[in-house]
Enzyme design. Structure first.
Site, PDB file in Angstrom:
ATOM      1  CG  HIS A 128     -18.807 -11.873  20.982  1.00  0.00           C
ATOM      2  ND1 HIS A 128     -18.133 -10.695  21.245  1.00  0.00           N
ATOM      3  CD2 HIS A 128     -19.546 -12.130  22.088  1.00  0.00           C
ATOM      4  CE1 HIS A 128     -18.454 -10.275  22.448  1.00  0.00           C
ATOM      5  NE2 HIS A 128     -19.307 -11.128  22.989  1.00  0.00           N
ATOM      6  CG  ASP A 129     -22.358  -9.541  21.700  1.00  0.00           C
ATOM      7  OD1 ASP A 129     -22.424 -10.762  21.918  1.00  0.00           O
ATOM      8  OD2 ASP A 129     -21.918  -8.719  22.522  1.00  0.00           O
ATOM      9  CD  GLU A 166     -20.168  -5.178  25.735  1.00  0.00           C
ATOM     10  OE1 GLU A 166     -20.751  -5.618  24.734  1.00  0.00           O
ATOM     11  OE2 GLU A 166     -20.270  -5.728  26.861  1.00  0.00           O
ATOM     12  CG  ASP A 172     -19.509  -8.637  29.355  1.00  0.00           C
ATOM     13  OD1 ASP A 172     -19.549  -8.548  28.129  1.00  0.00           O
ATOM     14  OD2 ASP A 172     -20.468  -9.076  30.043  1.00  0.00           O
ATOM     15  CG  ASP A 198     -14.601 -10.627  27.535  1.00  0.00           C
ATOM     16  OD1 ASP A 198     -15.114  -9.846  28.340  1.00  0.00           O
ATOM     17  OD2 ASP A 198     -14.988 -10.782  26.366  1.00  0.00           O
TER      18      ASP A 198
HETATM   19  O1  TEU Z   1     -22.865  -7.825  25.597  1.00  0.00           O
HETATM   20  C1  TEU Z   1     -23.603  -6.747  26.074  1.00  0.00           C
HETATM   21  C2  TEU Z   1     -24.851  -6.313  25.370  1.00  0.00           C
HETATM   22  O2  TEU Z   1     -25.639  -5.640  25.972  1.00  0.00           O
HETATM   23  C3  TEU Z   1     -25.189  -6.588  23.965  1.00  0.00           C
HETATM   24  O3  TEU Z   1     -24.125  -6.586  23.114  1.00  0.00           O
HETATM   25  C4  TEU Z   1     -26.024  -7.831  23.851  1.00  0.00           C
HETATM   26  O4  TEU Z   1     -25.190  -8.957  23.717  1.00  0.00           O
HETATM   27  C5  TEU Z   1     -26.951  -7.847  22.666  1.00  0.00           C
HETATM   28  O5  TEU Z   1     -26.342  -7.344  21.541  1.00  0.00           O
HETATM   29  C6  TEU Z   1     -28.239  -7.160  22.966  1.00  0.00           C
HETATM   30  O6  TEU Z   1     -29.044  -7.171  21.819  1.00  0.00           O
HETATM   31  C7  TEU Z   1     -21.915  -8.435  26.416  1.00  0.00           C
HETATM   32  C8  TEU Z   1     -21.236  -9.555  25.683  1.00  0.00           C
HETATM   33  O7  TEU Z   1     -20.508  -9.037  24.596  1.00  0.00           O
HETATM   34  C9  TEU Z   1     -22.266 -10.563  25.289  1.00  0.00           C
HETATM   35  O8  TEU Z   1     -21.754 -11.587  24.478  1.00  0.00           O
HETATM   36  C10 TEU Z   1     -22.864 -11.117  26.553  1.00  0.00           C
HETATM   37  O9  TEU Z   1     -23.923 -11.971  26.234  1.00  0.00           O
HETATM   38  C11 TEU Z   1     -23.376 -10.012  27.473  1.00  0.00           C
HETATM   39  O10 TEU Z   1     -22.470  -8.939  27.616  1.00  0.00           O
HETATM   40  C12 TEU Z   1     -23.631 -10.565  28.857  1.00  0.00           C
HETATM   41  O11 TEU Z   1     -22.435 -10.887  29.468  1.00  0.00           O
END
Ligand code: TEU
Length: 537
Positions: free
Chosen positions: A313-314, A239, A189, A94
């Protein structure tokens, strides 16, 4: 390329702890490669394992070219790569290239007055009104510079200045470093946020995202990164936050020389009220169907590739979110898997999804660890009482998917012999991998069969997609077709029994698999709660 592959996402912190530290580690991953090979996985994507203060669980990287001691050593990483190779499993890392931790030596040099490194970040004398994605202002003041730096995420995650060629060169070195160590692919990311505007101005209608999402030079920068590091033939997934179809066709189109596929999140917002994650609403399945059609048809037409996923994971756990936690738990987990993983694109499975893991069972704010959840809890508490705010976190917190993987019914679900960094869900006695391995009817074995089915049928990997109208919002039905071989997938995503009329359809369909008993395709088709079927013509 890659349509016949399946990616499994691992959140190392919560996967398997072999040392008793309470945090998962690389050795834990190595010990479960057999489990993953058995499932039929081709790649594993590890969320960041680099040294990090862990304010955002590793998405705040302080050194891109090393392994965080919590997870193990470089030697262990190399062991993981070679153990994976033996089983035909490639490792994807990642790359968090939109920002670094404020503990990164570049940022530290910058705030200590080094002009060269100040230009690695975005420092301005005057902040704009932009909001951080984790709540609060997107600019932070540094007193000894009398300047503000931009952080689209947490205050400990400073945005890099991609307009600076030196930054781009450093990041290329990172890719080459890991390529040399046998990594087979990369996840990037929030890569569509890297190109910031020339002039920073207040956003009078929103949080600022319109100024930096899919920014002016993003395609140029991705092309440059991919071509200079020669990763064009590797599996790469971007992403894409709040992106558009047109941009995704460029990011992952056949001959655009950018990435091999992208994630977009529009379909995971159908239960946001007015687009706001922190306001609950029932899922709008009509909207889901519309979004599936828009993206699947659009990407198909644009010869571009999508990652197929219902969680990461989000995101909250899909079975808790749109399925059923109790009565139809297994049925709904299987129906959702069928619906998502057989579309046109590349399937991604998030750890624990394959055993139907559910949202965290937290009751108190102290049990939450996620920086976004904790920030928003404060914001919500200004507007509502404690219980209401906790109810929202219970549905929306990113910690819902970060509770430890449930391996068996030993202490801590077999995740750790120590004190887990985050609470294990008490339902592990009932929901765990060991229980499901030997049960032919389990969710786990259903995933395994589904993956095999996908891999054994060109219609499901290379085929086109055509959605079918059934008259019910919560029935997702589509036909995948390749060289006159047709496969029909139909999923009832509701807990009610329904009857669909197919009087006009005279095709002779043979049942392949489903989550109830084998079923003849008839003109009047009765579907049980969360029933799904796959037929072949
Ligand atoms: O996530 C990006 C993002 O904008 C969203 O998924 C956010 O985590 C959240 O859902 C907003 O409500 C990526 C990664 O997957 C995340 O884990 C990180 O925290 C983020 O980037 C920052 O690096």
């Amino acid at each position: 390329m890659f349509e016949d592959k399946v990616v499994y996402q691992i959140y190392p912190k919560s996967f398997l702890d072999t040392t008793g530290s309470g945090t998962g580690d690389l050795k834990g991953i190595i010990s479960k490669l057999d489990y993953l090979a058995n499932l039929g996985v081709d790649y594993i994507w590890l969320t960041p394992i680099f040294p990090s203060p862990q304010n955002d669980n590793g998405y705040d990287v302080s050194d891109y070219c090393d392994i965080d001691k919590r997870y193990g050593t470089m030697q262990e990483f190399e062991n993981l790569v070679s153990a994976g190779n033996k089983l035909g499993i490639g490792i994807m890392l990642d790359m968090v290239f939109n920002h670094t931790s404020t503990q990164h030596k570049w940022f530290q040099a910058a705030i200590n007055g080094d002009k060269y490194y100040q230009d690695f970040y975005i420092f301005r004398s005057k902040p704009t009104n932009w909001q951080s994605k984790f709540g609060g202002p997107a600019w932070e003041y540094i007193e000894n510079l009398d300047k503000y730096y931009l952080h689209l995420f947490d205050v400990s995650q400073a945005d890099l200045n991609w307009d600076n060629k030196n930054v781009r060169e450093e990041l290329k070195k990172v890719i080459l470093f890991w390529k040399k160590r046998g990594v087979k692919g990369f996840r990037f990311d929030v890569i569509n946020l890297i190109s910031k505007p020339q002039h920073f101005e207040d956003d009078l209608t929103g949080d600022g995202r319109k100024f930096y999402t899919d920014g002016a030079k993003v395609h140029e920068y991705i092309k440059e990164l991919v071509s200079d590091t020669q990763i064009g033939n590797m599996i790469t997934v971007g992403e894409m936050s709040s992106t558009s179809l047109d941009n995704c066709i460029k990011y992952s189109g056949e001959n655009t020389n950018e990435l091999s596929m992208c994630f977009n999140f529009h379909h995971l917002k159908i239960d946001y009220k007015d687009g706001d994650k922190w306001q609950l609403a029932n899922p709008n399945f009509n909207e889901l169907k519309r979004l599936f059609e828009y993206w699947q048809y659009g990407m198909q037409k644009g010869h571009a590739k999508q990652a197929l996923f219902s969680g990461n994971h989000d995101q909250p756990r899909i079975v808790s979110r749109w399925g059923s936690e109790n009565k139809y738990w297994a049925e709904s987990a299987k129906a959702l898997a069928t619906c998502f993983l057989l579309m046109n694109g590349i399937p991604y499975i998030y750890q624990g999804e394959e055993i139907g893991m559910q949202n965290a069972d937290f009751k108190r704010i102290e049990q939450y660890k996620d920086v976004e959840s904790l920030n928003y809890y404060k914001i919500l508490r200004d507007k509502m009482d404690k219980q209401e705010a906790l109810d929202i976190l219970h549905a929306r917190s990113r910690d819902n998917s970060r509770t430890p993987m449930q391996w068996n019914n030993d202490k801590n679900a077999g995740f750790s012999k120590g004190k887990p960094w985050i609470k294990v869900n008490d339902n592990y006695i009932r929901i765990n991998a060991e229980n499901q391995l030997n049960d032919d009817n389990s969710i786990l074995n259903y995933y395994k069969k589904l993956i095999q089915l996908r891999k054994n049928n060109l219609a499901l990997t290379k085929g086109s997609i055509q959605f079918i109208e059934t008259g019910f919002d919560y029935v997702i039905a589509y036909v995948r077709e390749y060289e006159r071989k047709r496969i029909l997938v139909m999923c009832n995503l509701s807990d009610s029994e329904i009857e669909i009329n197919f009087e006009h359809d005279k095709v002779d369909w043979t049942w392949l698999m489903g989550n109830y008993d084998s079923k003849l395709f008839t003109e009047k088709l009765l579907l049980k709660p969360f029933e799904c079927n796959i037929w072949l013509a």
